[in-house]
Design a protein around this motif. Sequence first.
Motif, mmCIF file in Angstrom:
data_model
loop_
_atom_site.group_PDB
_atom_site.id
_atom_site.type_symbol
_atom_site.label_atom_id
_atom_site.label_comp_id
_atom_site.label_asym_id
_atom_site.label_seq_id
_atom_site.Cartn_x
_atom_site.Cartn_y
_atom_site.Cartn_z
ATOM 1 N N HIS A 218 0.783 -1.328 0.056
ATOM 2 C CA HIS A 218 -0.068 -0.026 -0.017
ATOM 3 C C HIS A 218 0.964 1.042 -0.040
ATOM 4 O O HIS A 218 0.532 2.340 0.174
ATOM 5 C CB HIS A 218 -0.937 -0.119 1.083
ATOM 6 C CG HIS A 218 -1.902 -1.274 1.065
ATOM 7 N ND1 HIS A 218 -3.073 -1.335 0.007
ATOM 8 C CD2 HIS A 218 -1.593 -2.463 1.546
ATOM 9 C CE1 HIS A 218 -3.586 -2.573 0.152
ATOM 10 N NE2 HIS A 218 -2.690 -3.388 1.094
ATOM 11 N N CYS B 215 -7.264 1.105 -4.849
ATOM 12 C CA CYS B 215 -7.083 -0.073 -4.406
ATOM 13 C C CYS B 215 -8.039 -0.652 -3.461
ATOM 14 O O CYS B 215 -9.166 -0.180 -3.012
ATOM 15 C CB CYS B 215 -5.769 0.188 -3.507
ATOM 16 S SG CYS B 215 -4.819 -0.976 -2.684
ATOM 17 N N CYS C 228 -7.803 -1.108 -0.633
ATOM 18 C CA CYS C 228 -7.567 -0.620 0.566
ATOM 19 C C CYS C 228 -8.418 0.705 1.000
ATOM 20 O O CYS C 228 -8.503 1.452 1.915
ATOM 21 C CB CYS C 228 -6.272 -0.414 1.099
ATOM 22 S SG CYS C 228 -5.320 1.291 0.267
ATOM 23 N N CYS D 280 -1.820 2.388 -5.343
ATOM 24 C CA CYS D 280 -0.832 1.559 -4.391
ATOM 25 C C CYS D 280 -0.150 0.736 -5.212
ATOM 26 O O CYS D 280 -0.639 0.217 -6.250
ATOM 27 C CB CYS D 280 -1.834 0.619 -3.420
ATOM 28 S SG CYS D 280 -2.741 1.870 -2.165
HETATM 29 ZN ZN LIG Z 1 -4.057 -0.017 -1.153
#
Ligand SMILES: [Zn+2]
Length: 305
Positions: A152, A162, A164, A169
């Motif tokens: 990340h 991403c 996340c 990332c």
């Molecule tokens: Zn990420």
Amino acid sequence: MISVGVDIGGTKALAVRLDGTQVVDESLFSIDRTAGTLDAVIRSIESVLEPAVEAIGVGIAGLVRPTDGTLVWGPHVPGTNIDVRSAVSERFNVPVYVDNDANAAAFAEMNIGAATGYANVLFVTLGTGIGGAVVIDGELYRGGGFAGEWGHVQVDRDGLLCDCGKRGCWETRASGPALIRLATDLVTTNQHSSLARILDASEISGETVIAAADAGDETARALVTEVGRSFGQGLAGLVAIFDPELIVIGGGLGSVGESIVGPARRVLTDALHGGRLRVPPAVQVASLGPSAGAVGAALLAVEEA
Ligand SMILES: [Zn+2]
């Protein structure tokens, strides 16, 4: 000692039973995301359990606090703040140790795998995402608890979204889903490409595209090389920070070996500052293959027990 280790990834769970350091039973299955992470953990353990088991280790792809065995959060696994250790130890009544999957895999590679005898090692997992573990002077380095989450690190401020929740990332460029996205784009936009003649969109996975590349398909090889180069670019950044003696590549995609690791190694060598005046670290595929995480989780549990 007889122990069980499980590795919970983004799409697959792998469970092993060990006698000492030997794998005596193994079971792999797909994760049912709607049933949740704890369900995957318990089902994995049950698939290889026997009465003689004295310790259970769990590795999970996410932010795990080993001190109390809690999965805090993971971009590829369902649930937040799950007290995995309490739930598993109450159910199976043996000591339980819970850690990040990459830390577990690194522990296995340090003790019985490719990193045996090395003091300063980076372990990088390549699969649904990119994870990692840092070994300094022979010990896992944990930082405040979550060190090694370099999948990340943002490499493109305006890049793809991403899992996340952030953009650009490293793992959006260099992971299983990145390869799948490139291959899907190719076969849907260019039906005359050689890859489209081998695979239709529904058959595309990291493994099938790499298999096509290894079988000699040039378009597949170009995509795998592209992902491998992005992977190597990120590795060069890690070497600039840590200057390890060895980098071990694991995870479902990393374990397939040279098709991705070869291009990564070449980019890493070219990208290092200091050029030919320094020797780049060796980059090796994990010798325990995709089972490193599950084996390491069991070994960590045995050590703790
Ligand atoms: Zn990420």
